[in-house]
Design a protein around this motif. Structure first.
Motif, short mmCIF file in Angstrom:
data_model
loop_
_atom_site.label_atom_id
_atom_site.label_comp_id
_atom_site.label_asym_id
_atom_site.label_seq_id
_atom_site.Cartn_x
_atom_site.Cartn_y
_atom_site.Cartn_z
N GLU A 44 0.75 -1.13 -0.11
CA GLU A 44 0.01 0.01 0.11
C GLU A 44 0.79 1.25 0.10
O GLU A 44 0.74 2.24 -0.73
CB GLU A 44 -0.81 0.09 1.26
N HIS A 47 2.59 1.98 -3.50
CA HIS A 47 1.56 2.02 -4.44
C HIS A 47 0.81 3.56 -4.17
O HIS A 47 0.14 3.83 -5.08
CB HIS A 47 0.43 0.93 -4.61
N SER A 48 1.24 4.08 -3.05
CA SER A 48 0.67 5.39 -2.85
C SER A 48 0.92 6.37 -3.73
O SER A 48 0.42 7.23 -4.01
CB SER A 48 0.85 5.82 -1.21
N ARG A 49 2.27 6.24 -4.47
CA ARG A 49 2.59 7.05 -5.49
C ARG A 49 1.71 7.11 -6.51
O ARG A 49 1.57 8.20 -7.24
CB ARG A 49 3.68 6.40 -6.11
N ASN A 50 0.67 6.19 -6.93
CA ASN A 50 -0.14 6.19 -8.03
C ASN A 50 -1.55 6.90 -7.60
O ASN A 50 -2.52 6.43 -7.66
CB ASN A 50 -0.58 4.74 -8.45
N ASN A 51 -1.42 7.99 -6.82
CA ASN A 51 -2.57 8.66 -6.59
C ASN A 51 -3.23 9.43 -7.76
O ASN A 51 -2.58 9.68 -8.78
CB ASN A 51 -2.15 9.80 -5.40
N ILE A 52 -4.40 9.87 -7.52
CA ILE A 52 -5.23 10.34 -8.83
C ILE A 52 -5.21 11.59 -8.73
O ILE A 52 -5.21 12.27 -7.53
CB ILE A 52 -6.61 9.75 -8.88
N GLU A 56 -8.21 13.74 -13.05
CA GLU A 56 -8.96 12.39 -13.31
C GLU A 56 -10.18 12.24 -12.53
O GLU A 56 -11.10 11.62 -13.08
CB GLU A 56 -7.78 11.53 -12.73
N LEU A 57 -10.04 12.95 -11.45
CA LEU A 57 -11.41 12.77 -10.60
C LEU A 57 -12.46 13.45 -11.31
O LEU A 57 -13.57 12.78 -11.41
CB LEU A 57 -11.08 13.49 -9.12
N LEU A 59 -12.94 13.90 -14.47
CA LEU A 59 -13.20 13.03 -15.66
C LEU A 59 -14.03 11.96 -15.36
O LEU A 59 -14.91 11.58 -16.17
CB LEU A 59 -11.77 12.87 -16.49
N GLY A 60 -13.40 11.44 -14.26
CA GLY A 60 -13.97 9.92 -14.05
C GLY A 60 -15.71 10.60 -13.57
O GLY A 60 -16.63 9.56 -13.86
N TRP A 61 -16.17 11.65 -12.79
CA TRP A 61 -17.14 11.96 -12.46
C TRP A 61 -18.22 12.04 -14.01
O TRP A 61 -19.38 11.92 -13.83
CB TRP A 61 -17.50 13.28 -11.53
#
Lengths: 328, 172
Positions: A44, A47-52, A56-57, A59-61
């Motif tokens: 964990e 992988h915290s490096r791969n934050n969005i 992106e947030l 666009l996702g919505w």
């Protein structure tokens, strides 16, 4: 926590481990829940490096709201009105669903039904009912049905045109109510055209159906019992019902949204067009044996189709509100 | 609940949870598949129309939905590929089994804000090595070459960095 295989964990996180190392890691993980916890937490962190990003947030919505609006289902609770529905236009299709409570004066029991109202104002919409029966609903047509078909019969109400493919269930008759007639079905395929104040036409493709009339006192009278290939034409003004044999091919292709013809005679195509556009076509006899290949899409008007035909063959035509004249 | 209120509630739910859900899914699935899984979970909630807005349970519920979807996808992969990468998949599934609730996650959105500062607070050597692996995605062998160290030393330092960060994050 005993010996931690540091290098196995690090190699796993960096995706450089061999299958043999993965197997050893797997063995170690299975030894103890604590090992899994350590491993999971370290992964964990790595992988915290791969934050969005905020982009992106949002666009996702946008994507999510697009997906939702495609299948917008409206739910509204109304107490204790007979029947109401809310509707909204989404991509030309209106799907509405409403809940209402039906109070029975002589009991304290309270029942909840979900009434589905589907109004289709664009193209042909395919609907699967709770009993797996399928309805192809035409443009500007409305279908209403109970959510679970929980009663003794499967009741639907139609305003407009639809093709039905009914799941067989002898114990629960399928009833289509349209205007003041109802069509009683056991398991069959048929087509209904109904308009307020106008004729209701029921065409049976396979199976068997009864066309019933219910008068103001609730008495039911069977007007016609149809055989496959027959069509009942009911006139609500005179309350007369005529039955005749018809070509049902058109209805089976209608539900697929476009009518295709492959090297067919102009005479056949003209007959299908009469059905499709609800008009009369007067075709000069010399043209009857002329052959065409093509298709009529749901969005085509009679003008579009005639223009396309005109472009490929030197014909003359004149369109009036009720009749299309086609000559050489 | 009115339709507009319902949409607003969904939007709020989405904004507050999307980042952490996507971070979770990406640990198990490729970027695109991870995004699809998270989107599907929200669409299903919308379709069912049973969204209860209760912060305490809803976050955990969402994570479990994402976890179950990841699990099904990996399980399906496992059946397709009988031998190849099977052991990696097994380790992933073992990991998914571990996440039975949101509390198992140690980095929430709040912790996420401080993670870079925590990395800066690592001991000098450890920090230098960890940053190359973390920010630049360099492998141990590359870092070893760059810093004239043995691969084993780099691996040990990376492990040490993770150990320190984990202790800070879990207060162990």
């Amino acid at each position: 926590m005993g010996n931690v295989p540091e290098e196995l964990i690090v190699r796993h996180l960096q995706k450089t481990s061999s299958d043999e190392e993965e197997a050893r890691l797997h063995e170690w993980l299975r030894e103890d829940e604590q090992h899994v916890a350590l491993f999971c937490e370290m992964r964990e962190i790595m992988h915290s490096r791969n934050n969005i990003t905020d982009k992106e947030l949002s666009l996702g919505w946008d994507e999510l709201s697009r997906r939702i609006s495609r299948q917008m289902v409206f739910r509204k609770r109304i107490i204790p009105v007979w029947l109401r529905y809310v509707a909204a236009t989404v991509a030309g299709i209106i799907v509405a669903s409403s809940v209402w409570f039906a109070f029975r004066p002589h009991t304290v029991e309270e029942k909840v039904w979900v009434q589905n109202v589907i109004y289709n104002n664009n193209g042909i919409q395919k609907i699967t009912l709770p009993d797996n029966s399928v309805v192809w609903l035409n443009e500007n047509s409305k279908l209403t049905y109970n959510d679970h078909f929980s009663g003794e019969q499967r009741d639907v109400t139609l305003e407009g045109n639809a093709f039905f493919e009914v799941e067989k269930d002898v114990s629960k008759p399928f009833i289509v109510n349209t205007g003041n007639i109802s069509i009683q079905v056991i398991g069959t395929t048929f087509f209904i055209r109904s308009c307020e104040e106008k004729h209701t036409i029921v065409t049976l493709v396979s199976g068997g159906i009864n066309v019933n009339h219910t008068d103001a006192d609730g008495n039911r009278l069977t007007l016609a019992r149809l055989m496959p290939g027959q069509e009942a034409d009911y006139n609500p003004v005179t309350a007369e019902c005529y039955v005749k044999f018809v070509d049902t091919d058109y209805y089976t292709v209608w539900k697929d949204g476009s009518y295709r013809f492959n090297n067919e005679t102009f005479a056949t195509i003209a007959r299908q067009m009469e059905h499709h556009f609800g008009i009369k076509i007067q075709l000069s006899p010399q043209l009857e044996s002329m052959r065409f290949t093509g298709r009529i899409m749901p969005e085509h008007t009679i003008e579009n189709v005639m223009e396309i035909i005109h472009r490929s063959r030197p014909i003359k035509y004149r369109i009036t509100p009720s009749i299309v004249y086609i000559e050489e | 609940m009115k339709e507009d209120d319902y949409l607003n509630a969904l939007k709020r739910l989405y904004k507050e949870n999307f980042a952490s859900l996507i971070r979770f899914a990406r640990r198990f699935l490729p970027v695109e598949a991870a995004k699809d899984v998270v989107q599907d979970v929200f669409v299903e909630i919308w379709e069912r129309g049973d969204m209860r807005y209760d912060d305490a349970t809803v976050r955990s519920y969402l994570l479990m939905c994402v976890r179950n979807k990841c699990y099904n996808i990996l399980k399906h992969e496992q059946m397709k590929e009988q031998t190849l990468h099977n052991i990696q998949l097994k380790n992933r599934l073992l990991e998914l089994d571990y996440y039975v609730s949101i509390e198992k996650q140690i980095i929430d959105d709040e912790q996420m804000k401080h993670i870079y500062r925590r990395i800066d607070l690592l001991p000098d050597r450890c920090r230098e090595i960890f940053k190359l692996a973390y920010y630049e995605d360099k492998k141990s062998a590359e870092i070893a070459q760059l810093l004239h160290l043995s691969t084993r030393t780099v691996e040990h330092q990376l492990y040490l960095a993770l150990k320190i960060l984990r202790e800070k994050l879990t207060n162990k």
